[in-house]
Design an enzyme around this catalytic site. Structure first.
Site, PDB file in Angstrom:
ATOM      1  N   CYS A  13      20.535   5.940  14.538  1.00  0.00           N
ATOM      2  CA  CYS A  13      19.773   5.896  13.292  1.00  0.00           C
ATOM      3  C   CYS A  13      19.631   7.319  12.768  1.00  0.00           C
ATOM      4  O   CYS A  13      19.991   8.285  13.449  1.00  0.00           O
ATOM      5  CB  CYS A  13      18.387   5.310  13.564  1.00  0.00           C
ATOM      6  N   HIS A  42      16.154   8.890  24.016  1.00  0.00           N
ATOM      7  CA  HIS A  42      16.253   8.218  25.312  1.00  0.00           C
ATOM      8  C   HIS A  42      17.654   7.669  25.540  1.00  0.00           C
ATOM      9  O   HIS A  42      17.885   6.463  25.483  1.00  0.00           O
ATOM     10  CB  HIS A  42      15.191   7.116  25.416  1.00  0.00           C
ATOM     11  N   HIS A  75      10.480  11.821  19.660  1.00  0.00           N
ATOM     12  CA  HIS A  75       9.335  10.919  19.833  1.00  0.00           C
ATOM     13  C   HIS A  75       8.023  11.527  19.343  1.00  0.00           C
ATOM     14  O   HIS A  75       7.033  10.815  19.202  1.00  0.00           O
ATOM     15  CB  HIS A  75       9.194  10.542  21.312  1.00  0.00           C
ATOM     16  N   CYS A  97      10.976  12.412  14.731  1.00  0.00           N
ATOM     17  CA  CYS A  97      11.495  11.571  13.644  1.00  0.00           C
ATOM     18  C   CYS A  97      10.494  11.553  12.488  1.00  0.00           C
ATOM     19  O   CYS A  97       9.295  11.346  12.705  1.00  0.00           O
ATOM     20  CB  CYS A  97      11.707  10.155  14.152  1.00  0.00           C
ATOM     21  N   HIS A 125       4.615   5.686  26.956  1.00  0.00           N
ATOM     22  CA  HIS A 125       5.784   6.058  26.156  1.00  0.00           C
ATOM     23  C   HIS A 125       5.454   7.361  25.414  1.00  0.00           C
ATOM     24  O   HIS A 125       4.349   7.519  24.896  1.00  0.00           O
ATOM     25  CB  HIS A 125       6.126   4.952  25.154  1.00  0.00           C
ATOM     26  N   GLU A 127       6.174   8.548  22.562  1.00  0.00           N
ATOM     27  CA  GLU A 127       5.738   8.418  21.165  1.00  0.00           C
ATOM     28  C   GLU A 127       4.254   8.038  21.091  1.00  0.00           C
ATOM     29  O   GLU A 127       3.501   8.562  20.267  1.00  0.00           O
ATOM     30  CB  GLU A 127       6.581   7.378  20.413  1.00  0.00           C
ATOM     31  N   CYS A 195      10.022   1.075  12.466  1.00  0.00           N
ATOM     32  CA  CYS A 195      10.949   1.781  11.581  1.00  0.00           C
ATOM     33  C   CYS A 195      12.065   0.866  11.090  1.00  0.00           C
ATOM     34  O   CYS A 195      12.367  -0.161  11.700  1.00  0.00           O
ATOM     35  CB  CYS A 195      11.499   3.017  12.289  1.00  0.00           C
ATOM     36  N   SER A 223      14.932   3.527  26.882  1.00  0.00           N
ATOM     37  CA  SER A 223      14.928   3.378  25.426  1.00  0.00           C
ATOM     38  C   SER A 223      14.169   2.126  25.003  1.00  0.00           C
ATOM     39  O   SER A 223      14.610   1.005  25.249  1.00  0.00           O
ATOM     40  CB  SER A 223      16.370   3.308  24.910  1.00  0.00           C
ATOM     41  N   SER A 267      19.514   4.995  19.882  1.00  0.00           N
ATOM     42  CA  SER A 267      19.813   6.289  20.505  1.00  0.00           C
ATOM     43  C   SER A 267      21.141   6.282  21.255  1.00  0.00           C
ATOM     44  O   SER A 267      21.466   7.243  21.952  1.00  0.00           O
ATOM     45  CB  SER A 267      18.668   6.693  21.446  1.00  0.00           C
TER      46      SER A 267
END
Length: 318
Positions: A13, A42, A75, A97, A125, A127, A195, A223, A267
């Protein structure tokens, strides 16, 4: 096995593209080593490729020598990590991102207006740690509907909900419904936090799964969005496996299976998909067909300070 059906879209992406390019450009401009906090994205292949080019992946900032160049992973990071990195005087490039940054900005803005938050996401995680770490307090993680019933808030007058960007759209919707049932006045993001790429890849798997006998997802175990793709296929009743690379494919998976669906997490580089296709051909696949699907045109600008004199000098992982 006669046919491989490729999901569209799949693979990289815009946020992943940008993050990898930031590390590659930093290496080209400042030389090795470049330090990266946490895996940039990841994916094992991507991380190993960048290690070979001179990136050093670290978790703790005290592993980074003074004056070094440091990249934050896609992240995102907490305020504490950001502040410490600035205090230590590193040259910093933020590969977070932009869609994650959007969530951080929203949290900061509403916090100033007195809001508390419920965050839907996976504990541990990076993020989630980064988003929750935008605030010292007042942000509560829920991983499932049962967590929603248990959450204890200081007040519910001003309450907003945010979401990890790489969740399953359907799972998040169920948890959000539980949040709204318990806290009817909760404020939702104007645009969903999940997203575009996560959503598009899940939608493609929903179209793919009923047309095939098995779904293979190319992605690394860490991931989140890749794991969700496998779950989407399984929920639709199609056997599904996630592989980090072609070597992990097992011949017995394909016994009696005629059509194989193939996708890749956001990813996972295309070279891995090609290697999986080659291996499936060895196992008997004859044709490869692409599904009709969305073409993604999203592009994110690079941070300032990474322009190269010769832009052609950056090889890319496609």
């Amino acid at each position: 096995m006669s046919e491989i059906l490729l999901a569209e879209p799949r693979g990289f992406c815009a946020g992943v593209d940008r993050a990898i390019e930031i590390v590659e450009r930093a290496l080209a401009k400042f030389g090795r080593p470049i330090y990266v906090r946490h895996e940039i994205v990841h994916n094992t292949y991507v991380v190993n490729d960048l290690k070979a080019k001179g990136a050093i992946f670290i978790e703790e900032l005290d592993e980074v020598p003074p004056g070094a160049t440091l990249v934050f992973s896609a992240h995102g990071v907490s305020k504490a990590v950001q502040d410490e990195a600035e205090r230590r005087g590193f040259r910093i490039f933020d590969a977070t991102c932009p869609l994650v940054t959007k969530v951080h900005v929203e949290v900061a803005k509403l916090h100033r207006e007195g809001y508390e938050f419920i965050m839907i996401g996976h504990k541990g995680h990076p993020e989630v740690e980064g988003t929750m770490g935008q605030l010292d307090s007042g942000i509560h993680l829920v991983e499932d509907e049962a967590d929603v019933a248990r959450v204890q808030l200081a007040q519910t007058e001003k309450l907003a909900v945010v979401t990890q960007t790489t969740l399953s759209v359907d799972d998040a919707a169920g948890i959000l419904a539980a949040v709204k049932a318990r806290f009817p006045q909760v404020r939702e993001p104007k645009q969903q936090d999940i997203c575009y790429a996560t959503q598009n890849r899940q939608d493609a798997v929903k179209l793919l799964s009923p047309q095939v006998d098995i779904v293979i997802v190319v992605g690394s175990p860490t991931s989140s969005n890749s794991n969700r793709l496998r779950e989407v296929a399984l929920k639709l009743g199609t056997p599904s496996h996630m592989v980090d690379n072609a070597d992990e494919l097992r011949p017995e998976w394909f016994e009696g299976k005629n059509r194989v669906g193939l996708t890749a997490g956001a990813s996972a580089p295309d070279i891995l998909v090609q290697q999986v296709i080659d291996r499936l051909r060895e196992l008997g696949a004859i044709a490869v067909r692409r599904m009709e699907g969305l073409t993604e045109t999203v592009k994110f600008p690079l941070p300032k300070g990474l322009k190269l004199d010769d832009d052609a000098s950056v090889s890319h992982l496609h």
